[in-house]
Design a protein around this motif. Structure first.
Motif, PDB file in Angstrom:
ATOM      1  N   PRO A 178      54.043 129.832 -65.560  1.00 23.28           N
ATOM      2  CA  PRO A 178      53.167 130.975 -65.251  1.00 23.28           C
ATOM      3  C   PRO A 178      53.296 132.121 -66.259  1.00 23.28           C
ATOM      4  O   PRO A 178      52.290 132.739 -66.614  1.00 23.28           O
ATOM      5  CB  PRO A 178      53.622 131.412 -63.855  1.00 23.28           C
ATOM      6  CG  PRO A 178      54.201 130.174 -63.247  1.00 23.28           C
ATOM      7  CD  PRO A 178      54.855 129.446 -64.393  1.00 23.28           C
ATOM      8  N   GLU A 179      54.504 132.412 -66.734  1.00 24.34           N
ATOM      9  CA  GLU A 179      54.681 133.458 -67.751  1.00 24.34           C
ATOM     10  C   GLU A 179      53.973 133.072 -69.044  1.00 24.34           C
ATOM     11  O   GLU A 179      53.345 133.910 -69.698  1.00 24.34           O
ATOM     12  CB  GLU A 179      56.169 133.684 -68.040  1.00 24.34           C
ATOM     13  CG  GLU A 179      56.922 134.415 -66.956  1.00 24.34           C
ATOM     14  CD  GLU A 179      58.419 134.500 -67.245  1.00 24.34           C
ATOM     15  OE1 GLU A 179      58.904 133.947 -68.254  1.00 24.34           O
ATOM     16  OE2 GLU A 179      59.125 135.120 -66.426  1.00 24.34           O
ATOM     17  N   LYS A 180      54.082 131.810 -69.425  1.00 26.32           N
ATOM     18  CA  LYS A 180      53.429 131.343 -70.660  1.00 26.32           C
ATOM     19  C   LYS A 180      51.913 131.404 -70.527  1.00 26.32           C
ATOM     20  O   LYS A 180      51.217 131.774 -71.474  1.00 26.32           O
ATOM     21  CB  LYS A 180      53.880 129.927 -70.987  1.00 26.32           C
ATOM     22  CG  LYS A 180      55.319 129.872 -71.458  1.00 26.32           C
ATOM     23  CD  LYS A 180      55.780 128.456 -71.720  1.00 26.32           C
ATOM     24  CE  LYS A 180      57.249 128.450 -72.137  1.00 26.32           C
ATOM     25  NZ  LYS A 180      57.721 127.117 -72.457  1.00 26.32           N
ATOM     26  N   GLN A 225      46.839 136.909 -72.493  1.00 29.73           N
ATOM     27  CA  GLN A 225      46.847 138.201 -73.181  1.00 29.73           C
ATOM     28  C   GLN A 225      46.563 138.015 -74.667  1.00 29.73           C
ATOM     29  O   GLN A 225      45.818 138.786 -75.269  1.00 29.73           O
ATOM     30  CB  GLN A 225      48.190 138.897 -72.989  1.00 29.73           C
ATOM     31  CG  GLN A 225      48.439 139.393 -71.589  1.00 29.73           C
ATOM     32  CD  GLN A 225      49.852 139.917 -71.402  1.00 29.73           C
ATOM     33  OE1 GLN A 225      50.634 139.993 -72.345  1.00 29.73           O
ATOM     34  NE2 GLN A 225      50.182 140.266 -70.172  1.00 29.73           N
ATOM     35  N   GLU A 268      50.197 133.502 -68.609  1.00 31.34           N
ATOM     36  CA  GLU A 268      49.834 134.922 -68.663  1.00 31.34           C
ATOM     37  C   GLU A 268      49.925 135.462 -70.088  1.00 31.34           C
ATOM     38  O   GLU A 268      49.026 136.151 -70.558  1.00 31.34           O
ATOM     39  CB  GLU A 268      50.747 135.734 -67.728  1.00 31.34           C
ATOM     40  CG  GLU A 268      50.502 137.231 -67.768  1.00 31.34           C
ATOM     41  CD  GLU A 268      49.103 137.634 -67.339  1.00 31.34           C
ATOM     42  OE1 GLU A 268      48.609 138.668 -67.830  1.00 31.34           O
ATOM     43  OE2 GLU A 268      48.480 136.926 -66.525  1.00 31.34           O
ATOM     44  N   ALA A 269      51.001 135.149 -70.784  1.00 30.66           N
ATOM     45  CA  ALA A 269      51.173 135.638 -72.157  1.00 30.66           C
ATOM     46  C   ALA A 269      50.076 135.101 -73.076  1.00 30.66           C
ATOM     47  O   ALA A 269      49.528 135.834 -73.909  1.00 30.66           O
ATOM     48  CB  ALA A 269      52.547 135.245 -72.685  1.00 30.66           C
ATOM     49  N   SER A 307      54.927 138.411 -76.915  1.00 31.83           N
ATOM     50  CA  SER A 307      55.123 138.087 -75.498  1.00 31.83           C
ATOM     51  C   SER A 307      55.016 136.581 -75.266  1.00 31.83           C
ATOM     52  O   SER A 307      55.686 136.036 -74.401  1.00 31.83           O
ATOM     53  CB  SER A 307      54.142 138.850 -74.612  1.00 31.83           C
ATOM     54  OG  SER A 307      52.836 138.363 -74.758  1.00 31.83           O
ATOM     55  N   ALA A 311      57.999 134.263 -73.394  1.00 32.37           N
ATOM     56  CA  ALA A 311      57.707 133.698 -72.070  1.00 32.37           C
ATOM     57  C   ALA A 311      58.565 132.454 -71.827  1.00 32.37           C
ATOM     58  O   ALA A 311      58.738 131.634 -72.721  1.00 32.37           O
ATOM     59  CB  ALA A 311      56.229 133.354 -71.967  1.00 32.37           C
ATOM     60  N   GLN A 312      59.075 132.324 -70.595  1.00 32.63           N
ATOM     61  CA  GLN A 312      59.967 131.211 -70.266  1.00 32.63           C
ATOM     62  C   GLN A 312      59.337 130.192 -69.317  1.00 32.63           C
ATOM     63  O   GLN A 312      59.409 129.006 -69.560  1.00 32.63           O
ATOM     64  CB  GLN A 312      61.261 131.748 -69.639  1.00 32.63           C
ATOM     65  CG  GLN A 312      62.053 132.655 -70.558  1.00 32.63           C
ATOM     66  CD  GLN A 312      62.527 131.952 -71.817  1.00 32.63           C
ATOM     67  OE1 GLN A 312      63.032 130.853 -71.755  1.00 32.63           O
ATOM     68  NE2 GLN A 312      62.324 132.583 -72.962  1.00 32.63           N
ATOM     69  N   THR A 313      58.750 130.672 -68.225  1.00 32.21           N
ATOM     70  CA  THR A 313      58.203 129.753 -67.227  1.00 32.21           C
ATOM     71  C   THR A 313      56.743 129.441 -67.526  1.00 32.21           C
ATOM     72  O   THR A 313      56.098 130.159 -68.293  1.00 32.21           O
ATOM     73  CB  THR A 313      58.299 130.367 -65.816  1.00 32.21           C
ATOM     74  OG1 THR A 313      57.437 131.512 -65.759  1.00 32.21           O
ATOM     75  CG2 THR A 313      59.730 130.747 -65.468  1.00 32.21           C
TER      76      THR A 313
END
Length: 191
Positions: free
Chosen positions: A93-95, A101, A97-98, A85, A89-91
């Protein structure tokens, strides 16, 4: 020169001074926003650099643990899935969060490793574990630097009168890199 002419020159001079002042204010404020935004991007690049280092170390780490802990498949699968994940992740915030995790999954893996004394005594594993621990420390330092850069930028974006300029030019608050909820509880180690 007549009195009207002198007043006209004074008005023109005052208008020119006001225009130069407004130009300087807008230019200076805009350039500060650009510098602060670039500072947050540079700080994030350093975070990503360290996250990539961790990302690259994890397959070796997992393979080493696998040899000793074949029946701990669920934890190893969780680490592998979390790592995947991160790669997807691209953005920002996604990075964030990933990677949160992944941090949680690695914490669970550390608990599993405590159950295997032979694994902890293996020199290759110890070296790998030291590398990962060093990387985690580097990540913590870079996260802190990134959050400091985001804080400086966000203060400027939200402060008056800079907030007016920020809205005019589309500068938005940056996202902080915060620890996941799971990180607030210490992992339980059982022998």
């Amino acid at each position: 020169m007549s009195k009207k002419g002198k007043i006209g020159l004074i008005v023109i001079a005052v208008l020119i001074i006001l225009l130069i002042s407004f130009y300087s204010f807008f230019k200076g404020t805009y350039n500060r926003f650009v510098a602060l935004e670039e500072g947050t991007k540079g700080a994030w690049a350093q975070v990503e650099n360290q996250l990539q280092r961790r990302y690259d170390l994890i397959p070796n780490y997992v393979e080493t643990v696998k040899g000793y802990a074949k029946h701990e498949k669920e934890v190893l699968t969780e680490v592998t899935r979390a790592r995947a994940s991160v790669g997807g992740a691209q953005t920002v915030p996604e990075k964030i969060e990933a990677n949160n995790q992944l941090t949680t999954a690695l914490s669970r893996l550390l608990v599993v490793m405590e159950r295997y004394p032979d694994l902890k005594a293996n020199q290759n594993f110890i070296r790998l574990q030291d590398e990962l621990a060093g990387t985690e420390n580097r990540i913590a330092v870079e996260r802190r630097r990134y959050n400091e850069a985001v804080k400086a930028f966000n203060v400027r974006v939200r402060s008056f009168p800079d907030n007016i300029m920020a809205n005019m030019f589309g500068f938005k608050e940056g996202a902080f890199f915060e620890a996941p909820e799971e990180a607030k509880t210490a992992p339980k180690i059982k022998f």
